[in-house]
Design a protein around this motif. Structure first.
Motif, PDB file in Angstrom:
ATOM      1  N   SER A 195       0.876  -1.127  -0.056  1.00  0.00           N
ATOM      2  CA  SER A 195      -0.010  -0.046   0.092  1.00  0.00           C
ATOM      3  C   SER A 195       0.745   1.251   0.032  1.00  0.00           C
ATOM      4  CB  SER A 195      -0.929  -0.061   1.137  1.00  0.00           C
ATOM      5  OG  SER A 195      -1.821  -1.112   1.151  1.00  0.00           O
ATOM      6  N   ASP A 196       1.972   1.033  -0.200  1.00  0.00           N
ATOM      7  CA  ASP A 196       3.019   2.156  -0.017  1.00  0.00           C
ATOM      8  C   ASP A 196       3.178   2.765  -1.670  1.00  0.00           C
ATOM      9  OD1 ASP A 196       5.133   4.311  -0.119  1.00  0.00           O
ATOM     10  OD2 ASP A 196       6.247   2.953   1.230  1.00  0.00           O
ATOM     11  N   ARG A 197       2.748   4.248  -1.964  1.00  0.00           N
ATOM     12  CA  ARG A 197       2.793   4.645  -3.157  1.00  0.00           C
ATOM     13  C   ARG A 197       4.133   4.756  -3.996  1.00  0.00           C
ATOM     14  NH1 ARG A 197      -1.446   9.640  -1.517  1.00  0.00           N
ATOM     15  NH2 ARG A 197      -3.244   8.169  -1.064  1.00  0.00           N
ATOM     16  N   GLY A 395       8.523   6.980   1.067  1.00  0.00           N
ATOM     17  CA  GLY A 395       6.940   6.641   1.209  1.00  0.00           C
ATOM     18  C   GLY A 395       6.688   6.971   2.651  1.00  0.00           C
ATOM     19  N   ARG A 401      -2.567   3.057   5.261  1.00  0.00           N
ATOM     20  CA  ARG A 401      -3.067   3.039   4.007  1.00  0.00           C
ATOM     21  C   ARG A 401      -3.800   1.501   3.820  1.00  0.00           C
ATOM     22  NH1 ARG A 401      -1.850   7.426   1.023  1.00  0.00           N
ATOM     23  NH2 ARG A 401      -0.109   8.591   1.761  1.00  0.00           N
ATOM     24  N   ASN A 419      -5.049  -3.988  -2.471  1.00  0.00           N
ATOM     25  CA  ASN A 419      -3.641  -3.902  -2.620  1.00  0.00           C
ATOM     26  C   ASN A 419      -2.987  -5.219  -2.600  1.00  0.00           C
ATOM     27  OD1 ASN A 419      -3.856  -1.198  -3.266  1.00  0.00           O
ATOM     28  ND2 ASN A 419      -3.358  -0.591  -1.224  1.00  0.00           N
TER      29      ASN A 419
END
Length: 520
Positions: A195-197, A395, A401, A419
């Motif tokens: 879930s890390d962009r 991140g 998230r 995700n």
């Protein structure tokens, strides 16, 4: 919360779900000192099995109206230990959900966590699963309970967020994937880096832009010192506040000789997956996602070595473990160690293995023709062939998230937005399970056999560094074990060819009576 055995795992008979005693009395709410409710007795067999044996599809049809409305997801935490407490905090701060129950076989832990969030406490997770007012569960139990708790929850019509690693053995992980596919429930694995962009940015950099050129191989590390878990002369006495039969669940009933029951179950193969399944699964999941772009499920060849050295404690999982995974594209190496650089120090090992920069303590290096990408949790950097940084990635907020992503998917009934869908977790856990199988199936340490397992020149360099780090502890390589090269079929999820008979014994454990993971 459990203990483990270093021996082959063979399966027991399949079970349709939780088996409860027809003769047990109805549940009684017992007010405790702090005012929360302790639901202490067992569940009526018919009330629980009414939903599970009727089939998962029927359970799905019986979902409450909140799924289509803008209402809160009513959530229960299964497992009130260290990780359960962290996840309770994260979900309590997440939009769209409300904690309503906690279950743990340790009454003290259950009461404490429930009191913190003003929820109902249970000792038996089946009380939660039998409650139609609970929509979803978070499985934060000991590792050996992950699969059975998830399948029971699916049978009861609950959505599930299950902690990593998904499984204690590869076979049972596949049963969870099958059960999830049949259930039409939302099931997420707790590998929160997904879930890390920045993951999308890194993939764009490595693959679309090919900024560092062709990928040659990956080296993953978890080099984090831990302490010995002790070794008692008499078995550990279990506190009267713990339902020990329930705590054991699927695991074998064996005497425990470590100092503590909780958390240190990680280092006993009866209940845990060692460091490979604890931190290794996070790192290898990152590798599968970012570097392989999820195009590789599990490796087709694995060789490993390691040992539990220097401590003389009651653990049986390796505190030094290194492995080589071969795929159809490029290989991945992994180095794990729980020892410091020298006895009495706090710093962990450094592993460079021919590269211009040290590998991260927890993370991985992607070796490319034009440089290296150094990936860690919530950050990364690209360096040129001389080790000079040319780009950095940042991140944040990955746990927040990740749990929000699960709740949003539950409320929308859209599993496609997850995700970390459960099959992704199964495949990533599989790398760890295979490395553990290679260790468990190993014999006398054979350096020549290890080094010749691959043509990659950095693999022997990694072996040399791992051996050299043992010297300050007076440990010789004769105290390690190593495996032959094991061939694995990702389609059947079985070992094939030479040595397969030995390795396949560890793919499915022997279950304990009513706590058998069912074949789905």
């Amino acid at each position: 919360m459990i203990s483990v055995l270093r021996g082959p795992d063979v399966t027991g008979p399949a079970s349709p779900g939780p088996v409860l005693d027809d003769q047990l009395p109805n549940c009684i709410d017992i007010p405790s000192k702090n005012g929360i409710h302790m639901q202490h007795t067992a569940i009526n067999r018919r009330s629980f099995l009414k939903g599970s044996l009727a089939g998962m599809a029927t359970a799905a049809l019986a979902r409450p109206s909140w799924a289509a409305a803008n209402e809160e997801v009513r959530l229960a935490i299964l497992g009130a230990g260290w990780r359960g407490g962290q996840l309770a905090e994260a979900f309590s701060e997440t939009d769209g959900c409300r904690l309503v129950a906690v279950a743990d076989p340790d009454e003290t832990l259950s009461n404490e966590l429930a009191a913190k969030y003003s929820t109902t406490a249970h000792t038996d997770l089946r009380r939660v699963l039998d409650d139609s007012n609970i929509d979803a569960v978070v499985v934060a139990t000991c590792n050996h309970w992950h699969c059975l708790a998830t399948i029971w929850a699916l049978q009861a019509g609950k959505d599930v967020y299950v902690e990593k690693p998904l499984s204690h053995s590869q076979w049972e992980g596949r049963q969870v994937v099958n059960a999830a596919a049949k259930s039409d429930r939302i099931v997420q694995i707790g590998t929160q880096q997904r879930s890390d962009r920045i993951q999308a940015e890194i993939k764009q950099f490595l693959h679309q832009e090919q900024a560092l050129g062709k990928i040659k191989y990956v080296q993953a590390n978890r080099l984090g010192p831990r302490a010995t878990i002790g070794k008692r002369t008499k078995p550990l006495e279990i506190a009267s506040t713990i339902d020990y039969d329930l705590w054991l669940g699927p695991a074998a009933d064996q005497p425990i000789y470590r100092d503590k029951l909780h958390y240190d179950w990680h280092w006993d193969f009866n209940t845990g997956n060692g460091e490979m399944g604890n931190w290794g699964v996070h790192i290898l999941d990152d590798v599968r996602n970012v570097v392989y772009q999820d195009q590789v499920t599990t490796p087709h060849r694995v060789v490993a070595a390691g040992g539990r050295v220097a401590w003389n404690d009651a653990g049986n999982s390796p505190n030094v473990h290194f492995a080589l995974f071969e795929t159809d594209t490029f290989p991945t190496l992994i180095a794990l160690s729980n020892l410091p650089q020298k006895p009495g120090e706090e710093k962990g090992w450094q592993v460079r293995a021919g590269k211009p920069v040290d590998g991260p303590k927890s993370g991985y290096i992607v070796a490319c023709e034009g440089g290296y990408y150094v990936g860690q949790r919530q950050k990364g950097r690209a360096v040129d062939l001389d080790g000079k940084t040319i780009r950095e990635f940042k991140g944040k907020d990955i746990v927040e998230r990740h749990v929000q992503n699960f709740i949003d998917a539950v409320r929308s009934r859209n599993a496609d937005m997850l995700n970390a869908p459960i099959e992704m977790g199964h495949h990533s856990t599989g790398w760890c399970n295979l490395a553990n199988v290679a260790f468990q199936a190993g014999g006398a340490y054979n350096r020549d056999q290890l080094a010749s397992a691959a043509s990659l020149s950095d693999w022997p360099l990694l072996i040399e560094e791992m051996e050299r780090h043992l010297a300050p502890f007076g440990v010789s390589t004769s105290e390690l074990v190593s495996s032959p090269v094991l061939s694995h079929d990702p389609e059947t999820e079985r070992f094939v060819g030479e040595h397969a008979d030995v390795a396949n014994q560890f793919l499915r454990r022997t279950y304990r009576g009513k706590y058998t993971v069912p074949q789905t």
